[in-house]
Every structure is written in structure tokens, then in C-alpha cells.
Design a protein around this motif. Structure first.
Motif, mmCIF file in Angstrom:
data_model
loop_
_atom_site.group_PDB
_atom_site.id
_atom_site.type_symbol
_atom_site.label_atom_id
_atom_site.label_comp_id
_atom_site.label_asym_id
_atom_site.label_seq_id
_atom_site.Cartn_x
_atom_site.Cartn_y
_atom_site.Cartn_z
ATOM 1 N N PHE A 101 0.836 -1.186 0.000
ATOM 2 C CA PHE A 101 0.000 0.000 0.000
ATOM 3 C C PHE A 101 0.880 1.248 0.000
ATOM 4 O O PHE A 101 2.078 1.187 0.276
ATOM 5 C CB PHE A 101 -0.936 -0.009 1.214
ATOM 6 C CG PHE A 101 -1.992 -1.060 1.128
ATOM 7 C CD1 PHE A 101 -3.187 -0.802 0.484
ATOM 8 C CD2 PHE A 101 -1.783 -2.320 1.675
ATOM 9 C CE1 PHE A 101 -4.167 -1.786 0.388
ATOM 10 C CE2 PHE A 101 -2.749 -3.303 1.583
ATOM 11 C CZ PHE A 101 -3.946 -3.034 0.937
ATOM 12 N N SER A 102 0.279 2.373 -0.307
ATOM 13 C CA SER A 102 1.021 3.634 -0.367
ATOM 14 C C SER A 102 1.715 3.924 0.955
ATOM 15 O O SER A 102 1.171 3.671 2.027
ATOM 16 C CB SER A 102 0.071 4.783 -0.709
ATOM 17 O OG SER A 102 -0.406 4.635 -2.023
ATOM 18 N N GLY A 103 2.920 4.473 0.869
ATOM 19 C CA GLY A 103 3.692 4.818 2.047
ATOM 20 C C GLY A 103 4.722 3.779 2.419
ATOM 21 O O GLY A 103 5.680 4.084 3.120
ATOM 22 N N GLU A 104 4.528 2.542 1.956
ATOM 23 C CA GLU A 104 5.522 1.508 2.223
ATOM 24 C C GLU A 104 6.692 1.659 1.259
ATOM 25 O O GLU A 104 6.528 2.127 0.130
ATOM 26 C CB GLU A 104 4.883 0.119 2.086
ATOM 27 C CG GLU A 104 3.751 -0.130 3.075
ATOM 28 C CD GLU A 104 3.174 -1.529 2.933
ATOM 29 O OE1 GLU A 104 3.955 -2.467 2.689
ATOM 30 O OE2 GLU A 104 1.957 -1.668 3.059
ATOM 31 N N PRO A 126 9.623 -5.100 -6.835
ATOM 32 C CA PRO A 126 9.866 -4.263 -5.647
ATOM 33 C C PRO A 126 10.784 -3.096 -5.977
ATOM 34 O O PRO A 126 11.615 -3.161 -6.879
ATOM 35 C CB PRO A 126 10.528 -5.240 -4.672
ATOM 36 C CG PRO A 126 10.123 -6.594 -5.145
ATOM 37 C CD PRO A 126 10.041 -6.491 -6.634
ATOM 38 N N LYS A 127 10.612 -2.004 -5.233
ATOM 39 C CA LYS A 127 11.459 -0.820 -5.391
ATOM 40 C C LYS A 127 12.099 -0.490 -4.041
ATOM 41 O O LYS A 127 11.554 -0.825 -2.980
ATOM 42 C CB LYS A 127 10.628 0.372 -5.865
ATOM 43 C CG LYS A 127 9.892 0.152 -7.186
ATOM 44 C CD LYS A 127 10.817 0.220 -8.372
ATOM 45 C CE LYS A 127 10.016 0.156 -9.668
ATOM 46 N NZ LYS A 127 10.882 0.213 -10.863
ATOM 47 N N PRO A 128 13.244 0.183 -4.043
ATOM 48 C CA PRO A 128 13.925 0.508 -2.782
ATOM 49 C C PRO A 128 13.261 1.636 -1.998
ATOM 50 O O PRO A 128 13.577 1.845 -0.832
ATOM 51 C CB PRO A 128 15.325 0.917 -3.246
ATOM 52 C CG PRO A 128 15.132 1.406 -4.647
ATOM 53 C CD PRO A 128 14.045 0.541 -5.216
ATOM 54 N N ARG A 129 12.339 2.359 -2.633
ATOM 55 C CA ARG A 129 11.631 3.437 -1.941
ATOM 56 C C ARG A 129 10.170 3.439 -2.382
ATOM 57 O O ARG A 129 9.798 2.715 -3.310
ATOM 58 C CB ARG A 129 12.282 4.789 -2.228
ATOM 59 C CG ARG A 129 12.368 5.132 -3.699
ATOM 60 C CD ARG A 129 13.068 6.446 -3.893
ATOM 61 N NE ARG A 129 13.326 6.750 -5.291
ATOM 62 C CZ ARG A 129 13.905 7.854 -5.708
ATOM 63 N NH1 ARG A 129 14.299 8.764 -4.827
ATOM 64 N NH2 ARG A 129 14.113 8.062 -6.991
ATOM 65 N N ILE A 181 5.404 5.755 -13.772
ATOM 66 C CA ILE A 181 6.185 5.448 -12.575
ATOM 67 C C ILE A 181 6.396 6.752 -11.816
ATOM 68 O O ILE A 181 6.948 7.715 -12.360
ATOM 69 C CB ILE A 181 7.532 4.805 -12.930
ATOM 70 C CG1 ILE A 181 7.291 3.527 -13.741
ATOM 71 C CG2 ILE A 181 8.334 4.485 -11.675
ATOM 72 C CD1 ILE A 181 8.543 2.934 -14.343
ATOM 73 N N ALA A 182 5.919 6.783 -10.565
ATOM 74 C CA ALA A 182 5.955 8.022 -9.794
ATOM 75 C C ALA A 182 6.578 7.790 -8.428
ATOM 76 O O ALA A 182 6.376 6.742 -7.811
ATOM 77 C CB ALA A 182 4.533 8.580 -9.651
ATOM 78 N N ASP A 183 7.301 8.799 -7.951
ATOM 79 C CA ASP A 183 7.951 8.726 -6.632
ATOM 80 C C ASP A 183 7.132 9.490 -5.596
ATOM 81 O O ASP A 183 6.565 10.551 -5.889
ATOM 82 C CB ASP A 183 9.358 9.319 -6.693
ATOM 83 C CG ASP A 183 10.310 8.468 -7.513
ATOM 84 O OD1 ASP A 183 10.030 7.273 -7.707
ATOM 85 O OD2 ASP A 183 11.336 9.021 -7.967
#
Length: 206
Positions: A114-117, A172-175, A199-201
Motif C-alpha cells: 500500500f502507499s507509504g511503504e 519491488p522498489k527501494p523506496r 512510474i511516480a515517486d
């Protein structure tokens, strides 16, 4: 006067045609219903500036559970909204990305966080309903997830067009990252062979 056998023969020959016509109308009606259902799930934010978007979100917090009350949703549950300020769109997010969820709004791909992880949240939607204008999004545009009385603001860093089975999209992404997927090309008839990927940060958690 036509012979009775000839008339009966012609009538019998018309039956399959009539049945096919009725079946065709039913298919069109069903598809039209789900098309309208998908489009109608997109609300207008009716606000353009970041401040007004924040105000709109704060008003809706009253109807959202607090963080301590949140539990993992079941497949099919609506748990938040995706806001796309540039498109003036607010779209419900459902847990799961099967056809039942995609008919109603945006689907959250199971197994992604979920968002924030600190990993990759993946959302999917149909190109001809909820994401029919997604091609207007450019790098630098914002995507906002409203969930659990929190607001997660992302900025688009990359836009990709990939094959439908490209394995690097759901990884998976590191951030904290948000990946939004829809079929491509947008005007393609039938099953589109590619995917349009944003793809958004994460830049802000409010």
C-alpha cells in the motif's frame, strides 16, 4: 399464394438469424452497461490548484477510517481514491485487479504494498473507461492517493510503453513508488498488445 411448406421453410431459416440478432443486442447492452459504469466511477475534483485539492481531500477525511482502524482489505473492497489533478479526476481504488474490480474503478494489484511503504504500489485500470485520458499525463505531473485518512502525493518520474508481459513493471522498489498501468495503444480495437506505464515517486505524505 406461396405454398405452406415454402413459408414454413423460410420461417425456420429466419429463426437462427433472429436468435443471433438478439444475442448480439444482449452483448452490446452488457458491454455498454459496464462501459458506462466504468466512466461514471470517475468523479471530478473540480479544483485545480494544489491548495484546493488539499482542501477537497480534508473534507473527505471525515468518512475515512483512521490508521489504527485499517485492516487489510478483502478482494473487491474499495479502500481509497486515486486523484489525478491534471485530469480533474477522482477514481475509487479497489483491492484486486481482476475484471470485477476493473469494471468499478482502479484495481490494486494483489501482492504489491500500500502507499507509504518502501516498495512498489501497482494500480491498474481500463484504457477506455477510468484511464481513457491517461495519455495526457506527462513527467512532473502529480498523482495522489487518498487512503486511511492519509494523503500520499507522487510525482511522475518516468513513462514507459512496454509489452503486455513485461516482467519489470511489477517489481519491488527501494523506496515508496507508485506504478500505474493501462493497456496501450489507447485507441486500439481488441486486446491491446502493449502497456502504458507511469512510474511516480512519493514526495509528500500528509
Amino acid at each position: 399464394m406461396f405454398p405452406k411448406k415454402m413459408i414454413n421453410g423460410r420461417m425456420n431459416g429466419m429463426v437462427p438469424i433472429i436468435l443471433l440478432f438478439i444475442i448480439g443486442l444482449m452483448i452490446i447492452a452488457i458491454n455498454s452497461y459496464w462501459y458506462v459504469q466504468g466512466i461514471s466511477s470517475v468523479d471530478s475534483i473540480r479544483m485545480t490548484s494544489e491548495l484546493k485539492v488539499k482542501e477537497h481531500i480534508n473534507l473527505s477525511k471525515k468518512t475515512i477510517t483512521t490508521e489504527n482502524q485499517l485492516s487489510l482489505p478483502s478482494v473487491g473492497d474499495m479502500y481509497g481514491h486515486l486523484l489525478i489533478p491534471k485530469l480533474d479526476s477522482k477514481i475509487p481504488i479497489f483491492y484486486g485487479a481482476e475484471e470485477d474490480q476493473l469494471k468499478e474503478g482502479v484495481g490494486h494489484v494483489q501482492g504489491t504494498p500500500f502507499s507509504g511503504e518502501n516498495s512498489n504500489t501497482v494500480l491498474s485500470g481500463h484504457r477506455d473507461t477510468v484511464f481513457r485520458h491517461l495519455g495526457k499525463i506527462e513527467k512532473g505531473d502529480r498523482l495522489i492517493i487518498e487512503m486511511n485518512a492519509n494523503i500520499f502525493t507522487y510525482v511522475v518520474k518516468k513513462i514507459r510503453i512496454v509489452d503486455e508481459n513485461e516482467p519489470t513493471v511489477i517489481v519491488p522498489k527501494p523506496r515508496s513508488t507508485l506504478t500505474v498501468i493501462t493497456c496501450y495503444p489507447f485507441g486500439y480495437l481488441g486486446n491491446a498488445p502493449q502497456r502504458f506505464v507511469l512510474i511516480a515517486d512519493l514526495i509528500d505524505k500528509g
